[in-house]
Scaffold this motif. Structure first.
Motif, PDB file in Angstrom:
ATOM      1  N   ILE A   1       0.941  -1.186   0.071  1.00  0.00           N
ATOM      2  CA  ILE A   1      -0.014  -0.112  -0.079  1.00  0.00           C
ATOM      3  C   ILE A   1       0.866   1.139  -0.026  1.00  0.00           C
TER       4      ILE A   1
ATOM      5  N   LYS B   1       0.709   4.007  -2.778  1.00  0.00           N
ATOM      6  CA  LYS B   1       0.295   5.496  -2.311  1.00  0.00           C
ATOM      7  C   LYS B   1       1.328   6.341  -2.885  1.00  0.00           C
ATOM      8  N   GLN B   2       2.867   6.086  -2.670  1.00  0.00           N
ATOM      9  CA  GLN B   2       3.827   6.871  -3.305  1.00  0.00           C
ATOM     10  C   GLN B   2       3.595   7.048  -4.851  1.00  0.00           C
TER      11      GLN B   2
ATOM     12  N   ASN C   1       1.147   6.862  -6.690  1.00  0.00           N
ATOM     13  CA  ASN C   1      -0.080   7.788  -6.992  1.00  0.00           C
ATOM     14  C   ASN C   1      -0.177   8.878  -6.005  1.00  0.00           C
TER      15      ASN C   1
ATOM     16  N   LEU D   1      -0.599   9.527  -2.897  1.00  0.00           N
ATOM     17  CA  LEU D   1      -1.512   9.720  -1.672  1.00  0.00           C
ATOM     18  C   LEU D   1      -0.799   9.839  -0.370  1.00  0.00           C
ATOM     19  N   SER D   2      -1.504  10.549   0.560  1.00  0.00           N
ATOM     20  CA  SER D   2      -0.626  10.725   1.503  1.00  0.00           C
ATOM     21  C   SER D   2      -0.898   9.492   2.559  1.00  0.00           C
ATOM     22  N   ILE D   3       0.290   8.866   3.213  1.00  0.00           N
ATOM     23  CA  ILE D   3       0.349   7.898   4.023  1.00  0.00           C
ATOM     24  C   ILE D   3      -0.852   7.801   5.081  1.00  0.00           C
TER      25      ILE D   3
ATOM     26  N   ASN E   1      -4.371   8.414   6.696  1.00  0.00           N
ATOM     27  CA  ASN E   1      -5.786   8.621   6.479  1.00  0.00           C
ATOM     28  C   ASN E   1      -6.497   8.282   7.473  1.00  0.00           C
TER      29      ASN E   1
ATOM     30  N   LYS F   1       1.816   1.993   9.517  1.00  0.00           N
ATOM     31  CA  LYS F   1       2.209   3.131   9.046  1.00  0.00           C
ATOM     32  C   LYS F   1       3.562   3.382   8.999  1.00  0.00           C
TER      33      LYS F   1
ATOM     34  N   GLN G   1       5.027   1.482   5.891  1.00  0.00           N
ATOM     35  CA  GLN G   1       4.316   2.250   4.706  1.00  0.00           C
ATOM     36  C   GLN G   1       5.473   3.358   4.555  1.00  0.00           C
TER      37      GLN G   1
END
Ligand SMILES: Cc1cc2nc3c(=O)[nH]c(=O)nc-3n(C[C@H](O)[C@H](O)[C@H](O)COP(=O)(O)O)c2cc1C
Length: 447
Positions: free
Chosen positions: A379, A383-384, A386, A388-390, A392, A429, A432
């Protein structure tokens, strides 16, 4: 993937290749102080050995089992038990000419695609010889199964079907005396043409108590199917009336019940993955032996067309060899189910039984945790890629709310659930972030 390990209550790890030095298994978590059933194990291994009959492979092995560890003066010590059978009639040189060729019907092609290397000597780990470990392990569970009786016999070999059943001794375990001679002549013809055949095997399990099997991923039929399909050469399985059920209506196929019990057994003795106490019935399909003495088309490892005649030592039909192996796998599945059921019924257990059960559960939790962490890493990467923030927070809150709801349903402390998941989420997290940090080019900082 622990693809060479089996089971929960009798957990073991199998090892060894067909033409390597030995085949064996390591069994852990066996209680100390138990008389070790070496003679029983040897007896079941003798049943698995290739026969000396005319339809069997000419590879002759003694398959004498030896204990390397975990047993002292015939009694278990609680340490890992290592059992080993040395390969004595191995002829690796016979396979030298096949080193860079994919034998049709064998696992050579798929193993090579997956690992880019495989033991080409007689199928290596995909050879029927690996089944020694399964059969040896099953030799340990007879005491758990008590008077459960497993009957296995071929229903069909090639185009010959058994229709009249009687018990008579023969090298093929064939149940129909009336057409046995016809079957032998048929197989002789197949053998002299260098060819092979498969067939159908039927299993009947008697004296099986009701209640074995657990919803939803430990259903008895699902576990039997996996165990039987894990045997090399097995291509299909059906329970009860199986594929014939398509020809029946609901009114015909339901097994009705009255005060005397079930009035029929179309389902094969399992409903909802749990044994009903009726005879458990299933059938499985065995493919024709892959090694044949007939020229066939294939390719080399570098993709060039070639024809080969595998020949060598093989069985005209695998069924007689597979029967003891299938019996062993059935015993292992039933032993797991019986042991679990003992816990469910809260039968008298000693502290070691409870600890054993707890240890297995803890191990399952660890495996699940490992998979969770692996997915977290994926994930992080996603996220990286795309942007996206880690973090959420919204999703974390939703997850906690739904987990606490489940905890309430299961009567587990909500507080404990929250503490556990908070730390799992924090760790995820962290993983990630680490994944992202390790893939961000050095001159770019993480946002
Ligand atoms: C006990 C046993 C003995 C076997 N002996 C042979 C054999 O002599 N020759 C052969 O071609 N396949 C033999 N096989 C089958 C191979 O292991 C099997 O064809 C191979 O693994 C690929 O089949 P799969 O795709 O069903 O796994 C044997 C299997 C078992 C269980």
């Amino acid at each position: 993937m622990k693809g060479n390990s089996y089971g929960r209550f009798l957990g073991f790890t199998a090892f060894g290749e067909s033409h390597g030095p030995a085949i064996g298994l390591v069994i852990e978590d066996v209680k100390p102080g138990i008389e070790f059933p070496l003679a029983e194990i040897q007896k079941t291994l003798n049943e698995r050995k290739p026969g000396t009959g005319k339809f069997s492979t000419s590879r002759q092995e003694k398959d004498d089992i030896q204990i390397l560890s975990g047993v002292l003066d015939g009694v278990t010590t609680g340490m890992p038990i290592c059992l080993i059978v040395y390969n004595q009639d191995a002829k690796p040189a016979d396979y030298e000419h096949l080193k860079n060729i994919f034998r049709p019907g064998h696992a050579d092609y798929s193993l090579f695609q997956k690992f880019k290397i495989y033991d080409y000597r007689g199928g290596g780990r995909a050879s029927g010889r690996e089944t020694i470990s399964r059969v040896a392990a099953a030799g340990m569970v007879d005491k758990i199964l008590k008077d459960i009786e497993i009957k296995i016999y071929p229903l069909q070999i090639g185009k010959i079907e058994a229709t009249k059943f009687s018990e008579f001794a023969n090298e093929l375990n064939w149940p129909d005396e009336t057409n046995y001679d016809e079957l032998v002549q048929y197989l002789e013809k197949i053998k002299s043409s260098g060819n092979s055949v498969g067939g159908i095997v039927e299993v009947q399990i008697n004296n099986l108590p009701a209640s074995l099997g657990d919803p939803v991923f430990e259903k008895l039929d699902a576990n039997l199917a996996k165990a039987i399909l894990s045997i090399g050469g097995v291509k299909g399985i059906e329970f009860g009336d199986g594929f014939q059920l398509t020809k029946l209506t609901g009114a015909e196929s339901n097994d009705q019940i009255d005060e005397t019990g079930f009035l029929s057994n179309h389902a094969g003795g399992i409903l909802g993955g749990i044994s009903t106490g009726q005879i458990l019935k299933f059938r499985f399909v065995v493919k024709p032996t892959s090694s044949i003495n007939i020229e066939q088309q294939t390719i080399t490892h570098d993709g060039k067309n070639i024809t080969i005649k595998v020949g060598g030592r093989h069985d005209v039909c695998l069924i007689p060899r597979l029967i003891p192996v299938a019996k062993a796998m059935i015993k292992l599945v039933l032993a797991d189910a019986v042991s679990y059921q003992k816990l469910v019924k809260s039968q008298k257990q000693d502290l070691l039984d409870y600890r054993e059960a707890l240890d297995k559960i803890d191990e399952d939790i660890l495996i699940a945790l490992k998979r969770r962490m692996e997915i977290s890493q994926l994930i992080g990467k996603f996220k990286q890629e795309n942007n996206l923030s880690i973090e959420n927070k919204e999703r974390e809150n939703e997850l906690l709310i739904s987990l606490k709801e489940k905890a309430r349903e299961l009567d587990i402390s909500e507080n404990l659930t929250e503490i556990l998941w908070q730390s799992i989420i924090e760790k995820s997290k962290e993983m990630q972030c680490k994944t992202v940090a390790s893939t961000v080019p050095k001159n770019k900082s993480m946002s």
